[in-house]
Write an enzyme that holds these catalytic residues in place. Structure first.
Site, PDB file in Angstrom:
ATOM      1  N   CYS A 394     -59.019 -11.990  11.729  1.00  0.00           N
ATOM      2  CA  CYS A 394     -58.357 -11.758  13.007  1.00  0.00           C
ATOM      3  C   CYS A 394     -58.265 -10.260  13.321  1.00  0.00           C
ATOM      4  O   CYS A 394     -59.269  -9.665  13.684  1.00  0.00           O
ATOM      5  CB  CYS A 394     -57.008 -12.460  13.043  1.00  0.00           C
ATOM      6  SG  CYS A 394     -56.531 -12.867  14.730  1.00  0.00           S
ATOM      7  N   HIS A 525     -58.335 -17.828  11.961  1.00  0.00           N
ATOM      8  CA  HIS A 525     -57.670 -17.754  10.656  1.00  0.00           C
ATOM      9  C   HIS A 525     -58.149 -18.892   9.754  1.00  0.00           C
ATOM     10  O   HIS A 525     -57.551 -19.964   9.750  1.00  0.00           O
ATOM     11  CB  HIS A 525     -56.159 -17.867  10.828  1.00  0.00           C
ATOM     12  CG  HIS A 525     -55.533 -16.684  11.479  1.00  0.00           C
ATOM     13  ND1 HIS A 525     -55.064 -15.607  10.763  1.00  0.00           N
ATOM     14  CD2 HIS A 525     -55.313 -16.400  12.779  1.00  0.00           C
ATOM     15  CE1 HIS A 525     -54.566 -14.710  11.602  1.00  0.00           C
ATOM     16  NE2 HIS A 525     -54.699 -15.166  12.833  1.00  0.00           N
ATOM     17  N   GLU A 527     -57.710 -19.254   6.764  1.00  0.00           N
ATOM     18  CA  GLU A 527     -56.733 -19.571   5.708  1.00  0.00           C
ATOM     19  C   GLU A 527     -55.837 -20.764   6.050  1.00  0.00           C
ATOM     20  O   GLU A 527     -55.216 -21.337   5.166  1.00  0.00           O
ATOM     21  CB  GLU A 527     -55.863 -18.339   5.387  1.00  0.00           C
ATOM     22  CG  GLU A 527     -54.837 -17.953   6.448  1.00  0.00           C
ATOM     23  CD  GLU A 527     -55.383 -16.976   7.492  1.00  0.00           C
ATOM     24  OE1 GLU A 527     -56.616 -16.959   7.702  1.00  0.00           O
ATOM     25  OE2 GLU A 527     -54.578 -16.254   8.110  1.00  0.00           O
TER      26      GLU A 527
HETATM   27  N1  GLN Z   1     -53.138  -8.325  17.099  1.00  0.00           N
HETATM   28  C1  GLN Z   1     -54.389  -8.983  17.305  1.00  0.00           C
HETATM   29  C2  GLN Z   1     -54.370  -9.836  18.550  1.00  0.00           C
HETATM   30  O1  GLN Z   1     -53.344 -10.143  19.063  1.00  0.00           O
HETATM   31  C3  GLN Z   1     -54.753  -9.839  16.104  1.00  0.00           C
HETATM   32  C4  GLN Z   1     -53.791 -10.931  15.835  1.00  0.00           C
HETATM   33  C5  GLN Z   1     -53.906 -11.474  14.443  1.00  0.00           C
HETATM   34  O2  GLN Z   1     -54.439 -10.832  13.567  1.00  0.00           O
HETATM   35  N2  GLN Z   1     -53.366 -12.653  14.211  1.00  0.00           N
HETATM   36  O3  GLN Z   1     -55.413 -10.213  19.051  1.00  0.00           O
END
Ligand code: GLN
Length: 548
Positions: A394, A525, A527
């Site tokens: 992410c 994600h 995970e």
């Molecule tokens: N801050 C980034 C976004 O909002 C990544 C978010 C995250 O890593 N869950 O896109």
């Protein structure tokens, strides 16, 4: 021919905590659920959190631990992740409730005149709503057995209405509702003896709420002796065999095996009047054995923030990432050794970067905001330039793209508008359709949450890992790779190996293996979809590159 209609009698097992929190109610719930599932029953699980927050999305991870994301996009407590991983099932927002959620639905129902002018009261309407929610989740899962974990500890004001709901449910279905008390037995160092009294008090307090435990899971540093079991049986009105000794064990995955040694599932099934259909813990046993036998280590550095709280280092915020790394390592018969690195260190002391060479791989998990960002970008550059396997999740993927644009395309002010809204080169940006919500400070509506599909390009690491062209993964982010930069980035070598089916959103970025052993980031994600018996393919691919 008419099929004989059998009405399913669902069984409900409530798990409540005594003496203090944090002694493993979630793992107890997951483990009991798993052992009953292994006996041939369909099991689902619910978590009840006593706080007012409507979801866990806005909570500080240092305080609350990880925000787990369900397939339907619900942001919830990390215990939900444990249930999914242990039980191998997909849960929904119906499996998670908070005080805030319960009150919110009762109040909106009242506003919609659904109570037909009656006086709406805390009791019984709040507990009734809780019961409705439990029944809805159980129906949706078509479960034989529903595990329900009530957060907090007995005796708190916060969870009393949930205990009242449990009591009422038992009153409605006396044969079908059961209670497990997870309590703690301290061994004060000056006395050197394990004390049962706090658990006796906890049981009395539970009795005061009209509830009698059927099972007491006695958590302690050490194994419970016969004398303590007898005492608890006598003073808490349970049978001796209903007192389960639950000493600290090395890994949460062993808890279940310890329960089974004491015949917990057999015992519970007897109480519920259910006959076991099988006893299949073969795969689980095999997983635990590999875990214990894996000797050769693999050293992974996790570069992030949120680690320090006072004098303590906290890794709970990345629980699912940690567990996913373990599953992948064990699947290769390696013992994972994780090293926590605060990325801010690289900002104040850039020479520390070279220490990254000590690790066989580096992972940067998701995150928000600007703290530690430049340090993370430097760590990514170091991994790219030194052929150290790198896995970005992410934010870890977005920063990887920024690093690439800054240092390979030589666009030095490339950034995400999350950190620098005024950058000339917003490589990571909000999609136009989201901008309005942000302007109106409607943050809750601006995240891409939950499961979305992606398609994978042939001949890439991603495609090789998944062995499939189409995938579905869970998301939790606002920003995306800016489409205006994609052509330029790809021309200079970084491939977007996974995209949304309409190709507008970039889901996976990677360098070809000819250029780097593993330099890959996912916008989603992974995970949240990894479990002991089904390690996630991208984590496995990353670990393979690490052990090479
Ligand atoms: N801050 C980034 C976004 O909002 C990544 C978010 C995250 O890593 N869950 O896109």
């Amino acid at each position: 021919m008419t099929a004989k209609k059998t009405v399913k009698k669902t069984k409900y097992i409530f798990v409540v905590g005594g003496v203090m929190s944090g002694v493993g109610k979630g793992i107890t719930t997951s483990s009991i659920g798993k052992s009953l599932q292994a006996r041939g029953f369909s099991v689902t699980a619910l978590k009840i959190d006593p706080y007012i927050n409507v979801d866990a999305g806005t909570m500080n991870p240092t305080e609350h631990g990880e925000v787990f994301v369900l397939a339907d996009g619900d942001e919830c407590d990390q215990d939900m992740g444990n249930y999914e991983r242990f039980l191998g099932i997909t849960l929904s927002r119906d499996n998670y409730m908070t005080t805030g959620r319960v009150y919110q639905s009762v109040i909106s129902r009242e506003r919609n005149l659904e109570y037909k002018g009656r006086c709406v009261e805390v009791v019984p309407h709040i507990p009734m709503e809780v019961i409705d929610r439990i029944k809805r989740a159980s129906k949706q899962a078509d479960a034989d057995i529903v595990m329900i974990e009530i957060g907090g500890t007995i005796g708190e004001y916060q969870n009393i209405l949930f205990l009242e709901a449990a009591r009422m449910l038992k009153n409605m279905h006396p044969q079908d509702v059961f209670f497990v008390l997870v309590s703690y037995l301290p061994i004060p160092s000056k006395i050197g003896e394990m004390k049962t009294k706090p658990t006796q008090y906890a049981t009395r307090t539970l009795n005061g709420a009209g509830i009698q435990p059927d099972i007491i899971v006695a958590r302690s540093d050490r194994e419970l002796d016969e004398k303590r079991k007898e005492k608890l049986a006598l003073f808490c009105s349970v049978r001796k065999e209903d007192v389960i000794s639950a000493p600290d064990v090395e890994s949460i995955y062993e808890v279940l095996l310890n329960f089974e040694k004491q015949h917990l599932s057999t015992n519970l099934l007897k109480k519920m009047g259910l006959r076991p259909k099988k006893n299949d813990l073969k795969d689980w046993n095999a997983f635990v054995s590999t875990m214990k036998e894996s000797q050769k280590t693999v050293d992974i550095a996790v570069v992030g923030k949120y680690f320090k709280t006072g004098d303590f280092m906290l890794s709970d915020a990345y629980l699912s990432v940690i567990e996913s790394l373990k599953y992948a390592a064990y699947s290769l018969k390696r013992k994972p050794v994780l090293h926590w690195i605060d990325s801010e260190e690289y900002e104040t002391n850039p020479s520390a970067l070279k220490d990254l060479k000590k690790y066989t791989g580096v992972l940067i998990p998701g995150g928000f905001g600007s703290r530690g960002i430049e340090g993370k970008i430097e760590a990514i550059r170091f991994c790219r330039e030194n052929n150290i396997p790198y896995f970005g999740i992410c934010y870890g993927m977005q920063l990887m793209v920024i690093e690439y644009v800054r240092n390979v395309l030589n666009i030095k002010d490339a950034h995400t508008t999350e950190v620098n809204p005024k950058t000339e080169n917003p490589v990571i940006d909000i999609m136009p359709e989201q901008k309005k919500n942000i302007r109106q400070k409607n943050y809750g509506a601006t995240m891409r949450l939950g499961t979305y599909p992606a398609v994978l390009k042939n001949g890439t690491i991603a495609r090789k890992a998944y062995k499939s062209k189409e995938i579905e993964e869970r998301h939790r982010h606002r920003y995306e790779v800016n489409p205006e930069y994609i052509a330029r980035i790809e021309e200079s070598g970084l491939i977007f190996s996974g995209t949304s089916p309409d190709k507008r959103l970039m889901e996976i970025a990677e360098l070809p293996v000819a250029k780097h052993p593993f330099f890959l980031g996912t916008q989603f994600h992974p995970e949240f979809q990894s479990s002991p018996l089904k390690p996630h393919p991208v984590f496995v691919e990353f670990l393979k590159a690490c052990v090479k």
